[in-house]
Motif scaffolding. Structure first.
Motif, PDB file in Angstrom:
ATOM      1  N   GLY A 315      70.199  31.218 -38.403  1.00 16.14           N
ATOM      2  CA  GLY A 315      71.003  30.020 -38.640  1.00 16.14           C
ATOM      3  C   GLY A 315      70.191  28.750 -38.511  1.00 16.14           C
ATOM      4  N   PHE A 316      69.352  28.660 -37.472  1.00 21.69           N
ATOM      5  CA  PHE A 316      68.475  27.496 -37.318  1.00 21.69           C
ATOM      6  C   PHE A 316      67.479  27.402 -38.476  1.00 21.69           C
ATOM      7  CE2 PHE A 316      68.730  27.080 -32.384  1.00 21.69           C
ATOM      8  CZ  PHE A 316      70.077  26.815 -32.510  1.00 21.69           C
ATOM      9  N   TRP A 317      66.921  28.542 -38.822  1.00 22.00           N
ATOM     10  CA  TRP A 317      65.893  28.619 -39.860  1.00 22.00           C
ATOM     11  C   TRP A 317      66.439  28.190 -41.221  1.00 22.00           C
ATOM     12  CZ3 TRP A 317      65.458  32.991 -43.472  1.00 22.00           C
ATOM     13  CH2 TRP A 317      64.240  33.069 -44.136  1.00 22.00           C
ATOM     14  N   LEU A 318      67.732  28.438 -41.453  1.00 18.67           N
ATOM     15  CA  LEU A 318      68.347  28.057 -42.725  1.00 18.67           C
ATOM     16  C   LEU A 318      68.854  26.622 -42.750  1.00 18.67           C
ATOM     17  CD1 LEU A 318      70.494  31.241 -43.519  1.00 18.67           C
ATOM     18  CD2 LEU A 318      68.409  30.509 -44.697  1.00 18.67           C
ATOM     19  N   SER A 319      68.896  25.974 -41.594  1.00 12.66           N
ATOM     20  CA  SER A 319      69.545  24.659 -41.491  1.00 12.66           C
ATOM     21  C   SER A 319      68.537  23.522 -41.352  1.00 12.66           C
ATOM     22  CB  SER A 319      70.487  24.645 -40.280  1.00 12.66           C
ATOM     23  OG  SER A 319      71.019  23.360 -40.086  1.00 12.66           O
ATOM     24  N   PRO A 320      68.335  22.727 -42.401  1.00 14.59           N
ATOM     25  CA  PRO A 320      67.473  21.538 -42.256  1.00 14.59           C
ATOM     26  C   PRO A 320      68.008  20.551 -41.221  1.00 14.59           C
ATOM     27  CG  PRO A 320      67.890  22.039 -44.576  1.00 14.59           C
ATOM     28  CD  PRO A 320      68.808  22.901 -43.776  1.00 14.59           C
ATOM     29  N   SER A 321      69.333  20.468 -41.093  1.00 20.91           N
ATOM     30  CA  SER A 321      69.916  19.520 -40.130  1.00 20.91           C
ATOM     31  C   SER A 321      69.570  19.926 -38.700  1.00 20.91           C
ATOM     32  CB  SER A 321      71.438  19.465 -40.301  1.00 20.91           C
ATOM     33  OG  SER A 321      71.781  19.021 -41.590  1.00 20.91           O
ATOM     34  N   LEU A 322      69.734  21.210 -38.373  1.00 22.00           N
ATOM     35  CA  LEU A 322      69.392  21.667 -37.031  1.00 22.00           C
ATOM     36  C   LEU A 322      67.895  21.551 -36.773  1.00 22.00           C
ATOM     37  CD1 LEU A 322      71.679  24.817 -36.654  1.00 22.00           C
ATOM     38  CD2 LEU A 322      71.884  22.646 -35.443  1.00 22.00           C
ATOM     39  N   GLN A 323      67.094  21.811 -37.778  1.00 15.39           N
ATOM     40  CA  GLN A 323      65.651  21.669 -37.618  1.00 15.39           C
ATOM     41  C   GLN A 323      65.285  20.215 -37.337  1.00 15.39           C
ATOM     42  OE1 GLN A 323      63.536  23.432 -40.897  1.00 15.39           O
ATOM     43  NE2 GLN A 323      64.599  25.384 -40.714  1.00 15.39           N
ATOM     44  N   THR A 324      65.969  19.294 -37.991  1.00 17.55           N
ATOM     45  CA  THR A 324      65.717  17.869 -37.742  1.00 17.55           C
ATOM     46  C   THR A 324      66.101  17.498 -36.321  1.00 17.55           C
ATOM     47  OG1 THR A 324      66.093  17.332 -40.075  1.00 17.55           O
ATOM     48  CG2 THR A 324      66.258  15.523 -38.489  1.00 17.55           C
ATOM     49  N   ILE A 325      67.236  18.028 -35.850  1.00 13.13           N
ATOM     50  CA  ILE A 325      67.681  17.740 -34.486  1.00 13.13           C
ATOM     51  C   ILE A 325      66.650  18.241 -33.475  1.00 13.13           C
ATOM     52  CG2 ILE A 325      69.405  18.328 -32.741  1.00 13.13           C
ATOM     53  CD1 ILE A 325      71.488  18.352 -35.005  1.00 13.13           C
ATOM     54  N   PHE A 326      66.195  19.468 -33.652  1.00 14.52           N
ATOM     55  CA  PHE A 326      65.235  20.040 -32.699  1.00 14.52           C
ATOM     56  C   PHE A 326      63.824  19.475 -32.869  1.00 14.52           C
ATOM     57  CE2 PHE A 326      68.568  23.215 -32.256  1.00 14.52           C
ATOM     58  CZ  PHE A 326      68.565  23.414 -30.889  1.00 14.52           C
ATOM     59  N   SER A 327      63.626  18.657 -33.897  1.00 13.48           N
ATOM     60  CA  SER A 327      62.326  18.008 -34.096  1.00 13.48           C
ATOM     61  C   SER A 327      62.292  16.594 -33.551  1.00 13.48           C
ATOM     62  CB  SER A 327      61.981  17.981 -35.591  1.00 13.48           C
ATOM     63  OG  SER A 327      61.917  19.279 -36.126  1.00 13.48           O
ATOM     64  N   ASN A 328      63.395  16.137 -32.921  1.00 14.68           N
ATOM     65  CA  ASN A 328      63.380  14.760 -32.423  1.00 14.68           C
ATOM     66  C   ASN A 328      62.523  14.640 -31.161  1.00 14.68           C
ATOM     67  OD1 ASN A 328      64.903  15.361 -30.072  1.00 14.68           O
ATOM     68  ND2 ASN A 328      66.840  14.980 -31.116  1.00 14.68           N
ATOM     69  N   LYS A 329      62.316  13.419 -30.700  1.00 14.13           N
ATOM     70  CA  LYS A 329      61.358  13.163 -29.625  1.00 14.13           C
ATOM     71  C   LYS A 329      61.736  13.854 -28.323  1.00 14.13           C
ATOM     72  CE  LYS A 329      59.652   8.739 -31.401  1.00 14.13           C
ATOM     73  NZ  LYS A 329      59.486   7.289 -31.127  1.00 14.13           N
ATOM     74  N   LEU A 330      63.033  13.875 -28.004  1.00 13.55           N
ATOM     75  CA  LEU A 330      63.448  14.479 -26.743  1.00 13.55           C
ATOM     76  C   LEU A 330      63.138  15.973 -26.722  1.00 13.55           C
ATOM     77  CD1 LEU A 330      64.898  14.530 -24.025  1.00 13.55           C
ATOM     78  CD2 LEU A 330      67.076  14.796 -25.267  1.00 13.55           C
ATOM     79  N   PHE A 331      63.555  16.695 -27.768  1.00 10.05           N
ATOM     80  CA  PHE A 331      63.305  18.133 -27.802  1.00 10.05           C
ATOM     81  C   PHE A 331      61.816  18.440 -27.913  1.00 10.05           C
ATOM     82  CE2 PHE A 331      67.825  18.283 -29.026  1.00 10.05           C
ATOM     83  CZ  PHE A 331      68.261  19.271 -28.164  1.00 10.05           C
ATOM     84  N   MET A 332      61.083  17.601 -28.634  1.00 12.82           N
ATOM     85  CA  MET A 332      59.642  17.817 -28.734  1.00 12.82           C
ATOM     86  C   MET A 332      58.974  17.634 -27.368  1.00 12.82           C
ATOM     87  SD  MET A 332      58.812  18.633 -31.873  1.00 12.82           S
ATOM     88  CE  MET A 332      57.130  18.134 -32.182  1.00 12.82           C
ATOM     89  N   TRP A 333      59.448  16.649 -26.602  1.00 14.11           N
ATOM     90  CA  TRP A 333      58.908  16.429 -25.256  1.00 14.11           C
ATOM     91  C   TRP A 333      59.215  17.619 -24.361  1.00 14.11           C
ATOM     92  CZ3 TRP A 333      60.874  15.921 -20.277  1.00 14.11           C
ATOM     93  CH2 TRP A 333      59.994  15.394 -19.329  1.00 14.11           C
ATOM     94  N   LEU A 334      60.447  18.112 -24.436  1.00 15.22           N
ATOM     95  CA  LEU A 334      60.816  19.300 -23.665  1.00 15.22           C
ATOM     96  C   LEU A 334      59.944  20.488 -24.064  1.00 15.22           C
ATOM     97  CD1 LEU A 334      64.729  19.036 -23.752  1.00 15.22           C
ATOM     98  CD2 LEU A 334      63.235  18.564 -21.797  1.00 15.22           C
ATOM     99  N   GLY A 335      59.695  20.615 -25.367  1.00 14.46           N
ATOM    100  CA  GLY A 335      58.875  21.720 -25.846  1.00 14.46           C
ATOM    101  C   GLY A 335      57.439  21.630 -25.366  1.00 14.46           C
ATOM    102  N   ARG A 336      56.869  20.429 -25.384  1.00 10.73           N
ATOM    103  CA  ARG A 336      55.476  20.257 -24.936  1.00 10.73           C
ATOM    104  C   ARG A 336      55.319  20.648 -23.467  1.00 10.73           C
ATOM    105  NH1 ARG A 336      55.621  15.690 -28.252  1.00 10.73           N
ATOM    106  NH2 ARG A 336      56.202  14.366 -26.492  1.00 10.73           N
ATOM    107  N   ASN A 337      56.365  20.423 -22.686  1.00  9.92           N
ATOM    108  CA  ASN A 337      56.300  20.703 -21.251  1.00  9.92           C
ATOM    109  C   ASN A 337      56.918  22.042 -20.877  1.00  9.92           C
ATOM    110  OD1 ASN A 337      55.135  18.109 -20.209  1.00  9.92           O
ATOM    111  ND2 ASN A 337      56.947  17.274 -21.193  1.00  9.92           N
ATOM    112  N   SER A 338      57.280  22.850 -21.859  1.00 12.25           N
ATOM    113  CA  SER A 338      58.020  24.084 -21.575  1.00 12.25           C
ATOM    114  C   SER A 338      57.199  25.087 -20.770  1.00 12.25           C
ATOM    115  CB  SER A 338      58.503  24.718 -22.877  1.00 12.25           C
ATOM    116  OG  SER A 338      57.399  25.030 -23.722  1.00 12.25           O
ATOM    117  N   PHE A 339      55.927  25.260 -21.117  1.00 17.15           N
ATOM    118  CA  PHE A 339      55.099  26.225 -20.399  1.00 17.15           C
ATOM    119  C   PHE A 339      54.899  25.780 -18.948  1.00 17.15           C
ATOM    120  CE2 PHE A 339      50.742  28.323 -19.851  1.00 17.15           C
ATOM    121  CZ  PHE A 339      51.301  29.537 -19.494  1.00 17.15           C
ATOM    122  N   ALA A 340      54.715  24.479 -18.755  1.00 17.36           N
ATOM    123  CA  ALA A 340      54.556  23.954 -17.400  1.00 17.36           C
ATOM    124  C   ALA A 340      55.843  24.144 -16.597  1.00 17.36           C
ATOM    125  CB  ALA A 340      54.185  22.476 -17.457  1.00 17.36           C
ATOM    126  N   VAL A 341      56.989  23.963 -17.233  1.00 18.11           N
ATOM    127  CA  VAL A 341      58.270  24.198 -16.555  1.00 18.11           C
ATOM    128  C   VAL A 341      58.370  25.656 -16.131  1.00 18.11           C
ATOM    129  CG1 VAL A 341      60.775  24.340 -16.931  1.00 18.11           C
ATOM    130  CG2 VAL A 341      59.525  22.309 -17.652  1.00 18.11           C
TER     131      VAL A 341
END
Length: 441
Positions: A315-341
């Protein structure tokens, strides 16, 4: 749409951030509200709000580790598949070789630093409250000292060895998933190496057959790791085809209906409880399907979570809207720090948050030793003041993500530089690196 082999891959970083958050939340649930993993607190009792289907999904958390496995497959395949599709097969082989070399130190070095920190904390009795508190799960997963430094120093080396052989170091049991993730990366590299000269459709077919082979295996956690690694490769390969993306995007109404259905269905089946499925009608219905969907001997709880994430990620893979949401600065910041978390939350949970909840003294702990019978343990009781919980958990999350950000900025970046130095020392330089870009130009 431009006809190239590039697709939006930024969203996977955002999903990685969500995965690490879910892992942390599920450990909080295991520590202090284990019945959230069941459809109700007791048989015949109505469920609580957070025990209802879909709403229960974040708290039971099995899907978080599967997300990490999927993302490992997806990310490891991005550059090699892009090079293969552009006809640069030799470049893809070089990428696979260098990526395979970098993967162990990029996992082992930061994990070892986190393990050493946990060892130091243990020597200072930092886990003392956690080993004496009233949470069975915290006591069972918090390390207890075996003796003085003459015992604990050799034990540190032994636990480091265990981390990369059995995956269960006593000082930080949450590192158990790192060994399967490391093995999974090499599974991906081996698959890409073996299929790099195939036609695209034949490569996709081969990866799908391999995925199905693992799904039919009753071996422990194949649905959580091997299937997820290969699913990441599969979706990356299919999504890298411009014709496929154009075909999907030219049918927006059908695409939205399909992605919505898959995500909702995935959220529902992923709610399958970890125990006592017979206590609710909805979980009994899912439980009745187990013999038809899973090989004998497989773990149905993990299988349903695996099905759930297979559906949700499509569902995420098919949805450009969801991909855009998960590409915003907040989620990207969470992703960059995910391994450290992931690396730091276990120690911070057992050292910092337990003191917020239980206090700083172990005086309430005591043991009665009757003349006959087993010892009676009086564990440190948790706070019964809701205000303490309402303040402690948000403050602890703020501390966790601050520490994770500092870890990513300093520790992880140092590990990246060290890995690069090791690579430059051990690898032969390519011709263009020897000559220099300016001379080649």
């Amino acid at each position: 749409m431009s006809r190239d082999n590039r697709q939006n891959v930024k969203w996977v970083e955002g999903v990685r951030g969500v995965a690490s958050f879910l892992v942390v939340v599920t450990h909080l649930s295991r520590a202090w509200d284990y019945p959230l993993f069941w459809p109700s607190d007791r048989e015949g009792v109505p469920p609580r709000l957070l025990q209802l289907p879909i709403l229960r999904l974040p708290w039971q958390g099995r899907i978080g580790v599967m997300m990490f496995a999927f993302l490992t497959g997806y990310v490891c395949a991005i550059k090699p598949l892009r090079q293969i599709k552009s006809g640069n097969t030799s470049g893809a082989l070089t990428t696979i070789a260098k990526s395979a070399f970098r993967r162990p130190p990029r996992l082992v070095m930061p994990a070892t630093i986190a393990l050493i920190i946990a060892w130091i904390v243990a020597q200072l009795d930092g886990f003392g409250i956690a080993t004496r508190c009233d949470s069975d799960w915290l006591r069972g997963t918090s390390v207890k000292l075996d003796g003085g430094l003459d015992v604990e120093i050799p034990r540190l080396f032994y636990e480091f060895q265990k981390s990369w052989i059995t995956g269960m170091p006593a000082y930080d049991e949450h590192q158990w998933a790192l060994l399967p993730l490391l093995k999974g990366a090499f599974l991906v590299y081996a698959v890409l190496f073996a299929t790099c000269f195939m036609k695209t459709r034949m490569r996709i077919f081969t990866v799908f057959v391999l995925w199905a082979w693992y799904w039919c295996s009753p071996q422990l956690k194949t649905e959580s790791f091997e299937c997820m690694f290969l699913w990441g490769v599969l979706l990356n390969d299919i999504g890298g085809e411009p014709d496929f993306r154009e075909w999907v995007n030219s049918r927006p109404k059908i695409r939205r209906a399909v992605q919505s259905f898959l995500i909702i269905l995935g959220l529902y089946v992923g709610s399958f409880p970890e125990g006592h499925a017979q206590w609710a009608a909805w979980s009994r219905q899912l439980d009745s399907l187990n013999p038809y969907l899973f090989p004998m001997g497989a773990d149905p709880t993990k299988r349903w979570s695996s099905i759930a994430f297979h559906l949700i990620v499509i569902g995420f893979w098919l949805s450009p809207s969801l991909q855009t949401i998960f590409s915003n600065k907040l989620f990207m910041w969470l992703g960059r720090n995910s391994f450290a978390v992931y690396l730091t939350h276990g120690t911070l949970l057992r050292v910092v948050l337990v003191r917020f909840i239980y206090g700083f003294s172990s005086a309430p702990f005591s043991v009665e030793r009757p003349e006959k019978g087993d010892p009676i343990f009086h564990w440190i009781p948790r706070s019964q003041n809701w205000f303490v919980w309402a303040v402690a958990i948000p403050v602890w999350f703020a501390i966790l993500y601050t520490v994770a950000h500092l870890w990513t900025t300093y520790v992880d970046s140092w590990c990246a530089k060290a890995t690069k130095w090791i690579e430059e020392t051990m690898f032969e330089q390519e011709e263009n690196e020897k000559l220099g870009v300016a001379q080649l130009a």
